[in-house]
Structures are given as C-alpha cells and as structure tokens.
Motif scaffolding. Structure first.
Motif, PDB file in Angstrom:
ATOM      1  N   MET A   1      48.555   5.539 -14.174  1.00  0.00           N
ATOM      2  CA  MET A   1      48.980   4.134 -14.175  1.00  0.00           C
ATOM      3  C   MET A   1      48.832   3.541 -12.776  1.00  0.00           C
ATOM      4  SD  MET A   1      52.671   2.528 -15.308  1.00  0.00           S
ATOM      5  CE  MET A   1      52.954   0.769 -15.188  1.00  0.00           C
ATOM      6  N   ASN A   2      48.235   2.349 -12.700  1.00  0.00           N
ATOM      7  CA  ASN A   2      48.031   1.701 -11.421  1.00  0.00           C
ATOM      8  C   ASN A   2      49.341   1.149 -10.867  1.00  0.00           C
ATOM      9  OD1 ASN A   2      45.255   2.155 -11.560  1.00  0.00           O
ATOM     10  ND2 ASN A   2      44.892   0.268 -12.682  1.00  0.00           N
ATOM     11  N   THR A   3      49.527   1.338  -9.572  1.00  0.00           N
ATOM     12  CA  THR A   3      50.719   0.810  -8.910  1.00  0.00           C
ATOM     13  C   THR A   3      50.286  -0.309  -7.967  1.00  0.00           C
ATOM     14  OG1 THR A   3      51.758   2.997  -9.001  1.00  0.00           O
ATOM     15  CG2 THR A   3      52.753   1.355  -7.541  1.00  0.00           C
ATOM     16  N   TYR A   4      50.311  -1.512  -8.483  1.00  0.00           N
ATOM     17  CA  TYR A   4      49.865  -2.653  -7.694  1.00  0.00           C
ATOM     18  C   TYR A   4      50.973  -3.113  -6.741  1.00  0.00           C
ATOM     19  CZ  TYR A   4      46.011  -3.032 -11.035  1.00  0.00           C
ATOM     20  OH  TYR A   4      44.901  -2.768 -11.811  1.00  0.00           O
ATOM     21  N   ARG A   5      50.557  -3.721  -5.650  1.00  0.00           N
ATOM     22  CA  ARG A   5      51.521  -4.294  -4.727  1.00  0.00           C
ATOM     23  C   ARG A   5      52.250  -5.460  -5.391  1.00  0.00           C
ATOM     24  NH1 ARG A   5      46.988  -3.158  -1.730  1.00  0.00           N
ATOM     25  NH2 ARG A   5      47.227  -1.920   0.181  1.00  0.00           N
ATOM     26  N   THR A   6      53.488  -5.638  -5.025  1.00  0.00           N
ATOM     27  CA  THR A   6      54.247  -6.770  -5.537  1.00  0.00           C
ATOM     28  C   THR A   6      53.778  -8.048  -4.850  1.00  0.00           C
ATOM     29  OG1 THR A   6      55.995  -6.608  -3.874  1.00  0.00           O
ATOM     30  CG2 THR A   6      56.248  -5.271  -5.891  1.00  0.00           C
ATOM     31  N   ARG A   7      54.187  -9.175  -5.405  1.00  0.00           N
ATOM     32  CA  ARG A   7      53.858 -10.462  -4.795  1.00  0.00           C
ATOM     33  C   ARG A   7      54.378 -10.521  -3.357  1.00  0.00           C
ATOM     34  NH1 ARG A   7      56.284 -12.908  -8.189  1.00  0.00           N
ATOM     35  NH2 ARG A   7      58.202 -13.613  -7.189  1.00  0.00           N
ATOM     36  N   ALA A   8      55.590 -10.050  -3.159  1.00  0.00           N
ATOM     37  CA  ALA A   8      56.188 -10.065  -1.819  1.00  0.00           C
ATOM     38  C   ALA A   8      55.405  -9.163  -0.864  1.00  0.00           C
ATOM     39  CB  ALA A   8      57.642  -9.615  -1.889  1.00  0.00           C
ATOM     40  N   GLU A   9      54.957  -8.030  -1.334  1.00  0.00           N
ATOM     41  CA  GLU A   9      54.199  -7.110  -0.487  1.00  0.00           C
ATOM     42  C   GLU A   9      52.860  -7.702  -0.079  1.00  0.00           C
ATOM     43  OE1 GLU A   9      55.874  -2.781  -2.055  1.00  0.00           O
ATOM     44  OE2 GLU A   9      54.180  -3.739  -3.089  1.00  0.00           O
ATOM     45  N   LEU A  10      52.182  -8.355  -1.019  1.00  0.00           N
ATOM     46  CA  LEU A  10      50.904  -8.992  -0.704  1.00  0.00           C
ATOM     47  C   LEU A  10      51.077 -10.048   0.380  1.00  0.00           C
ATOM     48  CD1 LEU A  10      49.432  -9.494  -4.303  1.00  0.00           C
ATOM     49  CD2 LEU A  10      48.661  -7.851  -2.590  1.00  0.00           C
ATOM     50  N   LYS A  11      52.113 -10.850   0.251  1.00  0.00           N
ATOM     51  CA  LYS A  11      52.358 -11.916   1.220  1.00  0.00           C
ATOM     52  C   LYS A  11      52.805 -11.362   2.568  1.00  0.00           C
ATOM     53  CE  LYS A  11      53.424 -15.761  -1.877  1.00  0.00           C
ATOM     54  NZ  LYS A  11      54.428 -16.796  -2.222  1.00  0.00           N
ATOM     55  N   THR A  12      53.620 -10.328   2.535  1.00  0.00           N
ATOM     56  CA  THR A  12      54.103  -9.730   3.782  1.00  0.00           C
ATOM     57  C   THR A  12      52.947  -9.162   4.591  1.00  0.00           C
ATOM     58  OG1 THR A  12      56.263  -9.194   2.834  1.00  0.00           O
ATOM     59  CG2 THR A  12      55.582  -7.950   4.773  1.00  0.00           C
ATOM     60  N   GLU A  13      52.002  -8.527   3.908  1.00  0.00           N
ATOM     61  CA  GLU A  13      50.840  -7.972   4.600  1.00  0.00           C
ATOM     62  C   GLU A  13      50.018  -9.072   5.268  1.00  0.00           C
ATOM     63  OE1 GLU A  13      50.182  -4.045   1.745  1.00  0.00           O
ATOM     64  OE2 GLU A  13      48.813  -5.753   1.613  1.00  0.00           O
ATOM     65  N   VAL A  14      49.887 -10.205   4.588  1.00  0.00           N
ATOM     66  CA  VAL A  14      49.131 -11.325   5.156  1.00  0.00           C
ATOM     67  C   VAL A  14      49.883 -11.910   6.357  1.00  0.00           C
ATOM     68  CG1 VAL A  14      48.300 -13.664   4.729  1.00  0.00           C
ATOM     69  CG2 VAL A  14      47.920 -11.879   3.028  1.00  0.00           C
ATOM     70  N   LYS A  15      51.188 -12.053   6.230  1.00  0.00           N
ATOM     71  CA  LYS A  15      51.986 -12.566   7.347  1.00  0.00           C
ATOM     72  C   LYS A  15      51.861 -11.654   8.563  1.00  0.00           C
ATOM     73  CE  LYS A  15      55.470 -14.787   4.401  1.00  0.00           C
ATOM     74  NZ  LYS A  15      56.865 -14.698   3.888  1.00  0.00           N
ATOM     75  N   ARG A  16      51.821 -10.358   8.311  1.00  0.00           N
ATOM     76  CA  ARG A  16      51.679  -9.399   9.404  1.00  0.00           C
ATOM     77  C   ARG A  16      50.305  -9.566  10.077  1.00  0.00           C
ATOM     78  NH1 ARG A  16      52.234  -4.883   6.574  1.00  0.00           N
ATOM     79  NH2 ARG A  16      54.492  -5.158   6.546  1.00  0.00           N
ATOM     80  N   LEU A  17      49.290  -9.796   9.260  1.00  0.00           N
ATOM     81  CA  LEU A  17      47.947 -10.003   9.795  1.00  0.00           C
ATOM     82  C   LEU A  17      47.882 -11.275  10.639  1.00  0.00           C
ATOM     83  CD1 LEU A  17      44.892  -9.255   9.843  1.00  0.00           C
ATOM     84  CD2 LEU A  17      44.646 -10.643   7.765  1.00  0.00           C
ATOM     85  N   LEU A  18      48.600 -12.293  10.207  1.00  0.00           N
ATOM     86  CA  LEU A  18      48.548 -13.587  10.879  1.00  0.00           C
ATOM     87  C   LEU A  18      49.349 -13.628  12.176  1.00  0.00           C
ATOM     88  CD1 LEU A  18      48.817 -15.965   7.786  1.00  0.00           C
ATOM     89  CD2 LEU A  18      46.844 -15.696   9.295  1.00  0.00           C
ATOM     90  N   GLN A  19      50.261 -12.703  12.354  1.00  0.00           N
ATOM     91  CA  GLN A  19      51.050 -12.677  13.583  1.00  0.00           C
ATOM     92  C   GLN A  19      50.133 -12.478  14.794  1.00  0.00           C
ATOM     93  OE1 GLN A  19      54.021  -9.624  13.131  1.00  0.00           O
ATOM     94  NE2 GLN A  19      55.295 -10.844  11.761  1.00  0.00           N
ATOM     95  N   GLY A  20      50.155 -13.456  15.665  1.00  0.00           N
ATOM     96  CA  GLY A  20      49.297 -13.405  16.843  1.00  0.00           C
ATOM     97  C   GLY A  20      47.857 -13.786  16.566  1.00  0.00           C
ATOM     98  N   ASN A  21      47.550 -14.122  15.308  1.00  0.00           N
ATOM     99  CA  ASN A  21      46.160 -14.461  14.933  1.00  0.00           C
ATOM    100  C   ASN A  21      46.057 -15.818  14.242  1.00  0.00           C
ATOM    101  OD1 ASN A  21      44.616 -12.018  15.687  1.00  0.00           O
ATOM    102  ND2 ASN A  21      45.973 -11.011  14.214  1.00  0.00           N
TER     103      ASN A  21
END
Length: 237
Positions: A1-21
């Motif tokens: 069974m696939n374990t997809y990231r939650t909506r919050a996890e997807l957004k958190t990863e993007v926010k982390r990428l955007l920090q300083g960028n």
C-alpha cells in the motif's frame, strides 16, 4: 500500500525549500504570474462568459476563445504564454527533486523555446484540453473529474522524457499515465486545491500583490504532489 505524504507534509516541504530562496522563487514565477493576470484580465474585459483562465490546469477554452474572438495573433501569443508557463513549471519540478539545484530563474521561463520537442507540448496541451472540454460538454462534474485525472499529464511528459523513455510513448500515452497515477488520488488533489482558496482570496484582497508570494508557493506545491506520486509509484512507466 502506498503511503503518500499528507497535504500538510507537502506544503511544509515547500515552505522549507522556500526559506532563504524566496527571491529565486519569485523570479522564476513572476513572468508566468504577470501573463496570467494579463490574460485573465483581458478575458474578463472582452467577455462576460464563463470562460476563465484556470489556475489549476491549462484551459483549452481560453486559448480557443482568444483564437476565435481576437484572431491569430492572440492565438500565437497564447501558445507563447503556455510555453513560458510550462517552462517555469518544469523548472519548479526540477527544484523540488533537487533542492540544491543551481539555475537561473529568468532564463528558466524560456527553456522549452529552445527544445526541439516544444511542438509535442503544444499537441499534448491541445489533446488534454479537448478531452476535458468534451467531458465537460456532457456534464460539469465529469468534466472536473477528468480534468483532475489529466492534471499530471505535463509532469508525466517531463518525467518520462527526463528518463529517456519518450520514444516509447505516444502523445496520448502521457494522458493515460496521468489518469493511471491519479487513480485513488483525485480526492487528495481536489482537497489540496481547495486548501489554497484562502490564499487566493488574500491575493485578491491585496489587489494581486500577495500573489507574488502565493503563486510560487502554489506552483511548487503542485510539483511536490507529482513528485510524491512518482516516489510512491516508481515503476508507473
């Protein structure tokens, strides 16, 4: 069974990428955002119909409306706008896949003008939009469902081309692969889209100024959604 990231996890990863960028992200998506606002404003000023540019996907009704009501020049401009948009979108996916990626944001908007396969993107664009449009003619809800099912088509195109598998697929295969990836994921995608409604309202309240930050956040989140799909379905090709 696939374990997809939650909506919050997807957004958190993007926010982390955007920090300083943020500067790089804004530079990458500023031209597509300006073109989006221009074309949407032009559509509203020329017609009171329901034909609107769709933030979720590329809308064939928009490009056909321009072609028929404003002529061939506007049609060509719509193609140019599309290539700029998809170039930035694809660079965003590259960035999601490699957070340390070094690239020039402005030049990234014109990547697919230099690609010998740019015409394939146009045909995929037209085919996808026609299929969605035809489903919408039957009923609105089936049209929306199909639009969501086809939403990953452009990302699939890029992913398979990056893997060197493009010669194994026809243009309609990219649409089919998107539909297959979205089996069981259409609800997740729909809810993810809904989660941005508040941000779009904020963008409107600020007369579009807030979109300078909202749009990159949105586009990168959509790219991260596809990245998650592929990570959980590595053999989808």
């Amino acid at each position: 069974m696939n374990t997809y990231r939650t909506r919050a996890e997807l957004k958190t990863e993007v926010k982390r990428l955007l920090q300083g960028n943020w500067k790089k992200a804004i530079a990458l998506y500023l031209i597509p955002l300006i073109l989006l606002l221009i074309t949407n404003g032009s559509s509203n000023s020329h017609s009171q119909s329901d034909v609107q540019y769709n933030l979720t996907n590329f809308d064939i009704s928009h490009i056909f409306w321009f072609a028929t009501s404003l002529g061939i020049i506007s049609f060509v401009l719509s193609i140019v706008f599309f290539l700029i948009n998809v170039s930035a979108t694809f660079r965003g996916l590259d960035w999601i896949e490699d957070p340390q990626l070094d690239f020039e944001p402005f030049k990234s908007n014109f990547t697919y003008f230099r690609s010998p396969d740019w015409w394939k993107l146009i045909f995929v664009y037209v085919l996808t939009s026609i299929f969605t449009f035809l489903w919408t003619l039957l009923l609105i809800i089936p049209g929306i469902i199909k639009g969501i099912a086809y939403s990953q088509t452009y990302f699939v195109y890029k992913d398979l081309n990056d893997r060197g598998l493009a010669d194994n697929y026809s243009l309609t295969d990219y649409i089919t692969k998107s539909r297959q990836l979205m089996v069981g994921n259409k609800g997740r995608y729909f809810v993810l889209q809904l989660s941005f409604i508040g941000w779009w309202i904020l963008g409107g309240i600020t007369f579009g100024i807030g979109l300078i930050w909202i749009y990159p956040y949105y586009k990168l989140t959509m790219a991260n959604f596809f990245h998650d799909l592929v990570e959980q379905n590595p053999n989808y090709a």
